[in-house]
Design a protein around this motif. Structure first.
Motif, PDB file in Angstrom:
ATOM      1  N   GLU A   6       0.812  -1.174  -0.013  1.00  0.00           N
ATOM      2  CA  GLU A   6       0.009  -0.026  -0.112  1.00  0.00           C
ATOM      3  C   GLU A   6       0.903   1.211   0.091  1.00  0.00           C
ATOM      4  O   GLU A   6       0.478   2.300  -0.489  1.00  0.00           O
ATOM      5  N   ARG A   7       1.986   1.296   0.681  1.00  0.00           N
ATOM      6  CA  ARG A   7       2.991   2.300   0.643  1.00  0.00           C
ATOM      7  C   ARG A   7       4.114   2.359  -0.283  1.00  0.00           C
ATOM      8  O   ARG A   7       5.142   3.115  -0.004  1.00  0.00           O
ATOM      9  N   SER A   8       4.390   1.469  -0.962  1.00  0.00           N
ATOM     10  CA  SER A   8       5.538   1.104  -1.791  1.00  0.00           C
ATOM     11  C   SER A   8       5.103   0.598  -3.038  1.00  0.00           C
ATOM     12  O   SER A   8       4.392  -0.492  -3.137  1.00  0.00           O
ATOM     13  N   ASP A   9       6.151   0.912  -3.999  1.00  0.00           N
ATOM     14  CA  ASP A   9       5.881   0.190  -5.245  1.00  0.00           C
ATOM     15  C   ASP A   9       7.194  -0.562  -5.791  1.00  0.00           C
ATOM     16  O   ASP A   9       7.572  -0.716  -6.811  1.00  0.00           O
ATOM     17  N   PHE A  10       7.970  -0.827  -4.667  1.00  0.00           N
ATOM     18  CA  PHE A  10       9.273  -1.539  -4.910  1.00  0.00           C
ATOM     19  C   PHE A  10       9.078  -3.116  -4.764  1.00  0.00           C
ATOM     20  O   PHE A  10       8.315  -3.510  -3.680  1.00  0.00           O
ATOM     21  N   TYR A  11       9.279  -3.964  -5.638  1.00  0.00           N
ATOM     22  CA  TYR A  11       9.131  -5.345  -5.446  1.00  0.00           C
ATOM     23  C   TYR A  11      10.503  -6.185  -5.742  1.00  0.00           C
ATOM     24  O   TYR A  11      11.318  -5.934  -6.540  1.00  0.00           O
ATOM     25  N   PHE A  12      10.432  -7.214  -4.752  1.00  0.00           N
ATOM     26  CA  PHE A  12      11.471  -8.149  -5.171  1.00  0.00           C
ATOM     27  C   PHE A  12      10.899  -9.192  -5.904  1.00  0.00           C
ATOM     28  O   PHE A  12       9.653  -9.514  -5.925  1.00  0.00           O
ATOM     29  N   THR A  13      11.810  -9.840  -6.888  1.00  0.00           N
ATOM     30  CA  THR A  13      11.408 -11.038  -7.740  1.00  0.00           C
ATOM     31  C   THR A  13      12.167 -12.164  -7.470  1.00  0.00           C
ATOM     32  O   THR A  13      13.188 -12.244  -6.734  1.00  0.00           O
ATOM     33  N   ALA A  14      11.406 -13.341  -7.513  1.00  0.00           N
ATOM     34  CA  ALA A  14      11.983 -14.525  -7.497  1.00  0.00           C
ATOM     35  C   ALA A  14      12.897 -14.830  -8.750  1.00  0.00           C
ATOM     36  O   ALA A  14      12.174 -15.077  -9.809  1.00  0.00           O
ATOM     37  N   ILE A  15      14.245 -15.037  -8.595  1.00  0.00           N
ATOM     38  CA  ILE A  15      14.876 -15.110  -9.872  1.00  0.00           C
ATOM     39  C   ILE A  15      15.564 -16.675 -10.036  1.00  0.00           C
ATOM     40  O   ILE A  15      15.963 -17.003  -8.905  1.00  0.00           O
ATOM     41  N   HIS A  16      15.663 -16.925 -11.045  1.00  0.00           N
ATOM     42  CA  HIS A  16      16.465 -18.229 -11.339  1.00  0.00           C
ATOM     43  C   HIS A  16      17.274 -17.950 -12.849  1.00  0.00           C
ATOM     44  O   HIS A  16      16.947 -17.453 -13.819  1.00  0.00           O
ATOM     45  N   ARG A  17      18.592 -18.263 -12.389  1.00  0.00           N
ATOM     46  CA  ARG A  17      19.523 -17.918 -13.419  1.00  0.00           C
ATOM     47  C   ARG A  17      20.224 -19.170 -13.933  1.00  0.00           C
ATOM     48  O   ARG A  17      20.678 -20.276 -13.080  1.00  0.00           O
TER      49      ARG A  17
END
Length: 99
Positions: A6-17
Motif C-alpha cells: 500500500e505504501r511502496s511500489d518496490f518489489y523483489f522478484t524470485a529469480i532463477h539464473r
C-alpha cells in the motif's frame, strides 16, 4: 516498505539464473512466498540445457552477423528445439528464403 504494498511500489522478484538465461517471477508484492514457489515450479520444468542453448545461439547469431547477415527475421524455433534436445552442431544453415 517491501512488505507494505500500500505504501511502496518496490518489489523483489524470485529469480532463477542458468548462465545468460534469467527468469524472474513476481506477484506484484502480494505474496513473495508465492513468487518463490512459482519460480521453483518453473525451474523444475525447464530443460537442463538452457545455459548451453544460450551459448550456442549466441555463437550462431555472432557468426551470422560476422557474415553480414541479419538474425532478426529468422524463425529460431526449430534450432532452439534441436539444441534443447541435445543437438550441438554449430552449423546453422541460413538462406535468404528464411527471411
Amino acid at each position: 516498505m517491501v512488505d507494505d504494498p500500500e505504501r511502496s511500489d518496490f518489489y523483489f522478484t524470485a529469480i532463477h539464473r542458468a548462465g545468460d538465461v534469467v527468469i524472474s517471477m513476481s506477484t506484484g508484492g502480494s505474496s513473495p512466498a508465492l513468487a518463490q514457489e512459482v519460480r521453483s515450479l518453473i525451474r523444475r520444468n525447464l530443460p537442463d540445457s538452457l545455459e548451453k542453448a544460450a551459448h550456442h545461439l549466441r555463437n550462431e547469431r555472432r557468426a551470422l552477423h560476422e557474415a553480414g547477415q541479419s538474425s532478426e527475421d529468422i524463425d529460431w524455433s526449430t534450432r532452439i528445439q534441436e539444441i534443447l534436445s541435445g543437438g550441438t552442431s554449430t552449423t546453422f544453415e541460413h538462406s535468404d528464403d528464411a527471411r
